[in-house]
Design an enzyme around this catalytic site. Structure first.
Site, mmCIF file in Angstrom:
data_model
loop_
_atom_site.group_PDB
_atom_site.id
_atom_site.type_symbol
_atom_site.label_atom_id
_atom_site.label_comp_id
_atom_site.label_asym_id
_atom_site.label_seq_id
_atom_site.Cartn_x
_atom_site.Cartn_y
_atom_site.Cartn_z
ATOM 1 N N HIS A 31 -29.330 23.254 0.132
ATOM 2 C CA HIS A 31 -29.228 24.099 1.318
ATOM 3 C C HIS A 31 -29.399 23.243 2.565
ATOM 4 C CE1 HIS A 31 -29.765 27.455 4.047
ATOM 5 N NE2 HIS A 31 -30.836 26.834 4.527
ATOM 6 N N THR A 66 3.122 4.621 0.727
ATOM 7 C CA THR A 66 3.088 5.807 1.582
ATOM 8 C C THR A 66 1.678 6.147 2.053
ATOM 9 O OG1 THR A 66 4.911 6.662 0.248
ATOM 10 C CG2 THR A 66 3.819 8.229 1.711
ATOM 11 N N CYS A 67 0.742 6.252 1.128
ATOM 12 C CA CYS A 67 -0.610 6.704 1.472
ATOM 13 C C CYS A 67 -1.186 5.852 2.597
ATOM 14 C CB CYS A 67 -1.503 6.628 0.232
ATOM 15 S SG CYS A 67 -3.220 7.016 0.581
ATOM 16 N N GLY A 90 0.819 -1.230 0.000
ATOM 17 C CA GLY A 90 0.000 0.000 0.000
ATOM 18 C C GLY A 90 0.837 1.257 0.000
#
Ligand SMILES: Cc1cc2nc3c(=O)[nH]c(=O)nc-3n(C[C@H](O)[C@H](O)[C@H](O)COP(=O)(O)OP(=O)(O)OC[C@H]3O[C@@H](n4cnc5c(N)ncnc54)[C@H](O)[C@@H]3O)c2cc1C
Length: 460
Positions: free
Chosen positions: A441, A41-42, A39
């Site tokens: 909204h 660094t991330c 996997g």
């Protein structure tokens, strides 16, 4: 032992694993090589663990602000760093094991653990095994840069990787580097209870951003009690464990910044120095980034470079996009290129900064006539309701073509709200399309059409 494959993938960062899945799904035999943690660094030392820690720091911050919301917490708010680390570790581990399991479960795919090194253009050694393939994909990523500086070899220092091992908050963390990595760690550790001093040689933090964005981030950090030293170039280090001194070249303030721990956050270096690229004939630039064309092909036919190591991006999404480009071109009959993508990223301070395209400064420098729309978060209903009114939004438009050139949303939800701007830019639609869209909204995004109704020439 020597074994031939249709494809070899070196590194399991953000491009390699999904590419392996696509290639094996297309019937190819694939070798994937990883020398350390699946996997990359991330998953292990970058996005995922830091964002898990940012979430813990946010919880501490909101708990301390409980009274602002009418919530009374009796007693002290304390942070249990061992639990923060355990939570972060569990999240990273879930992702890491997921990547490894996926790769090991693929048909026609062999997973090798060890350091890969080219012996020739289409020949790679992993330990005593020799692998050959017509197609080789390099996804080796990068690591924290460690500059040569007098005294650095005499003091202990931290990088984004070793920060992951901390299970106590340093009494006083000195961070050299006032950009994305330094600021995220700085704010989170301040919220965990550390005294924090950030040393930046430029006149302002995150200096690639517009001055008003830098200045809003600076205000945010100082309001939380972080000490900032800008215009201060760290030139040497001295001290001993628990008492480290960063000596700075500066006009104002003390030339010595003292702390108990030191974090170096001064940029990244690609992992290309020990890959045997010379044996393969693959060219790099003077900083070590592998040279690629718009389709991510290196100068050697049948060798591609994806992710941070090609210098075309420094993010998980750019690496993943590299995968999409290469897979699209090789497997789907598409014609995709890197120049097609629009720069986008986020800085995960709280509130975050979401960014797309050019800054106002860059847009003006390009010679275009620009219009700018702005709004402080104090005038955004959603931010007021959430009690998080720090920051501002701005959008930069080309007055002639009416295309959006760039935007920054520094504020609550800024990392999400930026996407409506990004998608409009990608569609090459005039800003009026976004201006007329009905938004929900109450959200931060609902103000983006309003900002576009208030465009004006920039104040000179
Ligand atoms: C502190 C921090 C926070 C970050 N936060 C974010 C964020 O929030 N969002 C974002 O988009 N990006 C973020 N990034 C950047 C992001 O982590 C990277 O851009 C991303 O991981 C892409 O990396 P990659 O695919 O190029 O390779 P990497 O993830 O670096 O993986 C490369 C892999 O290759 C392996 N390898 C290297 N050399 C060899 C070899 N010779 N043989 C075999 N294997 C080898 C390595 O062990 C590693 O597993 C952050 C980075 C840091 C440091």
């Amino acid at each position: 032992m020597s074994k031939n494959y249709d494809a070899i993938i070196i590194g399991t960062g953000q491009a390699g694993p999904t590419l392996a899945k696509r290639l094996s799904g297309a019937g190819m035999s694939v070798a994937v090589i990883e020398r350390h943690l699946f996997g990359g660094t991330c998953v292990n030392t970058g996005c995922i663990p830091t964002k898990a820690m940012v979430a813990s720091a946010y919880a501490a911050h909101i708990a301390r602000r409980g009274r602002d919301y009418g919530v009374i917490i009796d007693g002290d708010i304390r942070v249990d760093m061992k639990s923060v680390k355990a939570r972060k570790d569990a999240i990273s581990e879930g992702s890491r094991t997921g990547v490894e399991k996926m790769l090991r479960g693929l048909e026609r795919c062999d997973v090798y653990t060890g350091h890969a090194r080219f012996r020739a253009a289409h020949e790679v050694a992993v330990g005593d095994q020799i692998l050959t393939a017509d197609r080789i994909f390099i996804n080796v990523g990068g690591r924290a840069s460690v500059p040569s500086m007098p005294g650095l070899d005499q003091v202990s220092f931290l990088t984004n990787s070793s920060m992951m091992e901390l299970d106590t908050a340093p009494p006083h963390l000195v961070i050299v580097g006032g950009s994305y990595v330094g600021l995220e760690f700085g704010q989170m550790f301040r919220r965990f209870g550390s005294e924090v001093t950030i040393v930046e040689m430029a006149p302002r933090l995150v200096q690639r951003e517009d001055p008003e964005i830098s200045s809003a981030i600076q205000d945010l950090l100082t309001s939380e009690g972080i000490n900032l030293r800008v215009n201060a170039r760290c030139i040497s280090l001295s001290g001993r464990a628990g008492a480290i001194v960063a000596h700075v070249d500066c006009q104002d303030g003390s030339p010595a910044v003292e702390g108990t721990h030191l974090l170096l956050a001064v940029g990244r270096t690609p992992n290309t120095g020990d890959l045997g690229l010379e044996a393969a004939g693959v060219s790099r630039d003077e900083r070590g980034y592998i040279l690629v064309n718009d389709r991510l092909e290196t100068n050697v036919s049948g060798i591609w470079a994806l992710g941070d190591c090609n210098g075309k991006g420094a993010f998980t999404h750019t690496s993943y996009n590299d995968f999409e480009i290469v897979a699209g071109n090789l497997l789907d009959g598409e014609s995709r290129s890197v120049s097609d993508r629009i720069q986008a990223y986020a800085l995960y301070t709280d509130p975050p900064l979401g960014r797309a395209g050019m800054t106002e400064t860059e847009a003006q420098r390009s010679g275009r006539t620009v219009l700018v729309g702005k709004r402080p978060m104090t005038r955004v209903g959603r931010a007021i309701e959430k009690g998080e009114t720090t920051g501002l939004m701005k959008i930069v438009v080309d007055a002639k073509s009416r295309e959006i050139l760039g935007a920054a949303v520094l504020g609550t939800g800024g990392d999400e709200a930026i996407h409506c701007v990004l998608d409009t830019m990608y569609a090459k639609a005039p800003y009026s399309v976004l201006q007329r869209a009905m938004h929900i909204h109450p959200t931060v995004s609902e103000l983006i059409p309003t900002i576009l109704q208030e465009l004006a020439p920039p104040a000179s």
